[in-house]
Design a protein around this motif. Sequence first.
Motif, PDB file in Angstrom:
ATOM      1  N   TYR A 427       0.839  -1.196   0.000  1.00 41.28           N
ATOM      2  CA  TYR A 427       0.000   0.000   0.000  1.00 41.28           C
ATOM      3  C   TYR A 427       0.878   1.251   0.000  1.00 41.28           C
ATOM      4  CZ  TYR A 427      -3.584   3.375   1.430  1.00 41.28           C
ATOM      5  OH  TYR A 427      -4.426   4.451   1.495  1.00 41.28           O
ATOM      6  N   LEU A 428       2.012   1.185   0.716  1.00 37.81           N
ATOM      7  CA  LEU A 428       2.962   2.295   0.736  1.00 37.81           C
ATOM      8  C   LEU A 428       3.542   2.535  -0.658  1.00 37.81           C
ATOM      9  CD1 LEU A 428       4.633   4.382   2.346  1.00 37.81           C
ATOM     10  CD2 LEU A 428       6.279   2.553   2.822  1.00 37.81           C
ATOM     11  N   ILE A 429       3.850   1.463  -1.364  1.00 38.59           N
ATOM     12  CA  ILE A 429       4.346   1.587  -2.744  1.00 38.59           C
ATOM     13  C   ILE A 429       3.306   2.294  -3.616  1.00 38.59           C
ATOM     14  CG2 ILE A 429       4.955   0.287  -4.831  1.00 38.59           C
ATOM     15  CD1 ILE A 429       6.235  -1.818  -3.025  1.00 38.59           C
ATOM     16  N   TYR A 430       2.033   1.933  -3.405  1.00 39.58           N
ATOM     17  CA  TYR A 430       0.954   2.569  -4.164  1.00 39.58           C
ATOM     18  C   TYR A 430       0.860   4.061  -3.834  1.00 39.58           C
ATOM     19  CZ  TYR A 430      -3.836   4.075  -5.101  1.00 39.58           C
ATOM     20  OH  TYR A 430      -4.940   4.779  -5.496  1.00 39.58           O
ATOM     21  N   LEU A 431       0.943   4.401  -2.549  1.00 30.75           N
ATOM     22  CA  LEU A 431       0.814   5.796  -2.132  1.00 30.75           C
ATOM     23  C   LEU A 431       1.944   6.658  -2.675  1.00 30.75           C
ATOM     24  CD1 LEU A 431      -0.230   5.440   1.640  1.00 30.75           C
ATOM     25  CD2 LEU A 431      -1.664   6.274  -0.232  1.00 30.75           C
ATOM     26  N   THR A 432       3.134   6.084  -2.770  1.00 28.21           N
ATOM     27  CA  THR A 432       4.305   6.855  -3.191  1.00 28.21           C
ATOM     28  C   THR A 432       4.642   6.651  -4.671  1.00 28.21           C
ATOM     29  OG1 THR A 432       5.784   5.053  -2.477  1.00 28.21           O
ATOM     30  CG2 THR A 432       5.317   6.809  -0.879  1.00 28.21           C
ATOM     31  N   LYS A 433       3.758   5.964  -5.400  1.00 30.07           N
ATOM     32  CA  LYS A 433       3.979   5.692  -6.823  1.00 30.07           C
ATOM     33  C   LYS A 433       5.343   5.028  -7.043  1.00 30.07           C
ATOM     34  CE  LYS A 433       0.106   7.853  -7.676  1.00 30.07           C
ATOM     35  NZ  LYS A 433      -1.124   7.084  -7.958  1.00 30.07           N
ATOM     36  N   GLY A 434       5.561   3.945  -6.260  1.00 26.29           N
ATOM     37  CA  GLY A 434       6.828   3.226  -6.382  1.00 26.29           C
ATOM     38  C   GLY A 434       7.986   3.994  -5.768  1.00 26.29           C
ATOM     39  N   PHE A 435       7.702   4.723  -4.667  1.00 26.74           N
ATOM     40  CA  PHE A 435       8.706   5.505  -3.932  1.00 26.74           C
ATOM     41  C   PHE A 435       9.277   6.653  -4.761  1.00 26.74           C
ATOM     42  CE2 PHE A 435       9.134   1.195  -1.979  1.00 26.74           C
ATOM     43  CZ  PHE A 435       8.581   1.534  -0.744  1.00 26.74           C
ATOM     44  N   THR A 436       8.524   7.096  -5.744  1.00 26.07           N
ATOM     45  CA  THR A 436       8.959   8.244  -6.553  1.00 26.07           C
ATOM     46  C   THR A 436       8.384   9.557  -6.026  1.00 26.07           C
ATOM     47  OG1 THR A 436       7.101   7.977  -8.101  1.00 26.07           O
ATOM     48  CG2 THR A 436       9.176   6.816  -8.618  1.00 26.07           C
ATOM     49  N   LYS A 437       7.415   9.474  -5.118  1.00 28.55           N
ATOM     50  CA  LYS A 437       6.800  10.670  -4.547  1.00 28.55           C
ATOM     51  C   LYS A 437       6.828  10.582  -3.034  1.00 28.55           C
ATOM     52  CE  LYS A 437       3.598  11.670  -8.345  1.00 28.55           C
ATOM     53  NZ  LYS A 437       2.169  11.940  -8.693  1.00 28.55           N
ATOM     54  N   LEU A 438       6.797  11.754  -2.406  1.00 25.78           N
ATOM     55  CA  LEU A 438       6.727  11.812  -0.950  1.00 25.78           C
ATOM     56  C   LEU A 438       5.323  11.464  -0.488  1.00 25.78           C
ATOM     57  CD1 LEU A 438       8.695  15.121  -0.234  1.00 25.78           C
ATOM     58  CD2 LEU A 438       9.522  12.776   0.087  1.00 25.78           C
ATOM     59  N   LEU A 439       5.237  10.907   0.708  1.00 23.24           N
ATOM     60  CA  LEU A 439       3.923  10.664   1.291  1.00 23.24           C
ATOM     61  C   LEU A 439       3.254  11.990   1.615  1.00 23.24           C
ATOM     62  CD1 LEU A 439       4.462   7.723   3.820  1.00 23.24           C
ATOM     63  CD2 LEU A 439       2.884   7.739   1.896  1.00 23.24           C
ATOM     64  N   PRO A 440       1.946  12.071   1.494  1.00 24.41           N
ATOM     65  CA  PRO A 440       1.257  13.294   1.927  1.00 24.41           C
ATOM     66  C   PRO A 440       1.466  13.508   3.420  1.00 24.41           C
ATOM     67  CG  PRO A 440      -0.317  11.526   1.486  1.00 24.41           C
ATOM     68  CD  PRO A 440       1.015  11.051   0.996  1.00 24.41           C
ATOM     69  N   SER A 441       1.430  14.762   3.849  1.00 26.44           N
ATOM     70  CA  SER A 441       1.707  15.061   5.254  1.00 26.44           C
ATOM     71  C   SER A 441       0.898  16.268   5.690  1.00 26.44           C
ATOM     72  CB  SER A 441       3.200  15.313   5.448  1.00 26.44           C
ATOM     73  OG  SER A 441       3.487  15.640   6.793  1.00 26.44           O
ATOM     74  N   ILE A 442       0.700  16.385   6.980  1.00 30.17           N
ATOM     75  CA  ILE A 442      -0.024  17.512   7.541  1.00 30.17           C
ATOM     76  C   ILE A 442       0.813  18.778   7.388  1.00 30.17           C
ATOM     77  CG2 ILE A 442       0.923  17.076   9.849  1.00 30.17           C
ATOM     78  CD1 ILE A 442      -1.634  18.121  11.040  1.00 30.17           C
ATOM     79  N   ASP A 443       0.167  19.889   7.143  1.00 22.68           N
ATOM     80  CA  ASP A 443       0.848  21.167   7.015  1.00 22.68           C
ATOM     81  C   ASP A 443       1.502  21.546   8.352  1.00 22.68           C
ATOM     82  OD1 ASP A 443       0.501  24.380   7.379  1.00 22.68           O
ATOM     83  OD2 ASP A 443       0.998  23.841   5.313  1.00 22.68           O
TER      84      ASP A 443
END
Length: 453
Positions: A427-443
Amino acid sequence: MSAIKMKRVLTTPALIAFGLAYMVPLGIFTTYGEVTVTSNGHLPIAYIITLAMIFFTALSYCRMANKLPIAGSAYSYVQRTFGGKVGFLVGWAQILDYLFLPILNYLVLGIYLNEAFPAIPAPVFVLGSLIGVSLLNYLGIKLINSVNFTLIIIQMIFIGLFIFLTFTNVNLTPDAMMKPLLVNAGDFSGLLSGAAILCLAFLGFDAIATLAEESNDAQKSLPRAIIWTVLIAGCIFLIVSYCAHLAYPNWTDFAENKDTASLDVVRRVGDISRLGGEFMYNFFQAAYLTGVFASAMTAQTSVSRIFYAMGREGVLPKQIFYRIHPRFRTPYLSIIFVACFSLLSLVLSLTLVVSMISFGALVAFTFVNLCVIKSYLGEGQTKTFALIIKYGLLPAIGVLLSLWLWTSLDATAMVVGLIWLAIGFFYLIYLTKGFTKLLPSIDPHELNSIIKD
């Protein structure tokens, strides 16, 4: 998305009641027979060892709750300390513990109530308990707080009566009083094995940290509540186990009936007093089941707050998990989701559910200790001898003890836990598009607003 915030109504006593309700003071009787036999009749000493072991991790939770007083507990601490990816996986593992504890409690309620009222099928009691717990959670933390105090008082009345009857009816000779406290050299391996099992009785002090955003003066009240909960529970477990041994010193009788040993002890205390064994047995059943109900209620509260924190970060769907009810100020959709998931209690076995609970807790314990070390002694931090002891050595001991407890997990727990982690990893791989993007985070501004609120 959720401009509405939860109500800050919980004081330190309310948080302590929450923690005790989660842990179930009468839970000592759940493993009484097994650990009494394992420890060769030295259950009180095993509890002392366990309390000492848990205390190091409890201190680490206090440090992090003071530094980051936000909902999410271990997930939030690790996410802010080690980064989003590690934080997500720790939070994912933590969910395993919190999601299945309500299911465990519903199953226990169904089994016990069906035994008392065999004409009513166990699933009816399971479903009724689930609906009742979910409704109380939906209506607000203040109502849960009131119910918690009531259910804790019922258990405390039984515990007080049990202790009083023991000391007023047992022949307290010096030999009898010292026997459970005198340890022979050959007993240490059994004591350590028993202590590993008993650590599970303390799971729940960490749940207090999930209520950071509903606590008054969270940076002070959370650490106080965590420490007091561990100490109060430890004292209860120690005194009750000591009294139980005084009332029924022939612990070798339990070798063939470990599961019912606690009932034998309760009946014995009733028999040696004027109340009678059946009265004490029935009182115990009633007090124990109210404790299980309270544990289900607080467990659902905790996991819904973890989902709320993960929804706010955006690693779970915000439109579901980051929603607060405008009137009751509760994460109502998270509560409904947990209730729906808990319907699995209608089909799962008690043995399977028990094996799933410890894995996530030990992952969280290990990483919260590591968070203290990195947060307080990381790059750019002042390092004196006193600080190294306080923020380095003590949490390092907590890490080592948590890792040692892994050796007490059975094979099923490890397999289920690793499968759960593998699902989270994909699921983490899906969220990060294969670790190419950062995970969303609170401002960061929103985070500071929460801490300062």
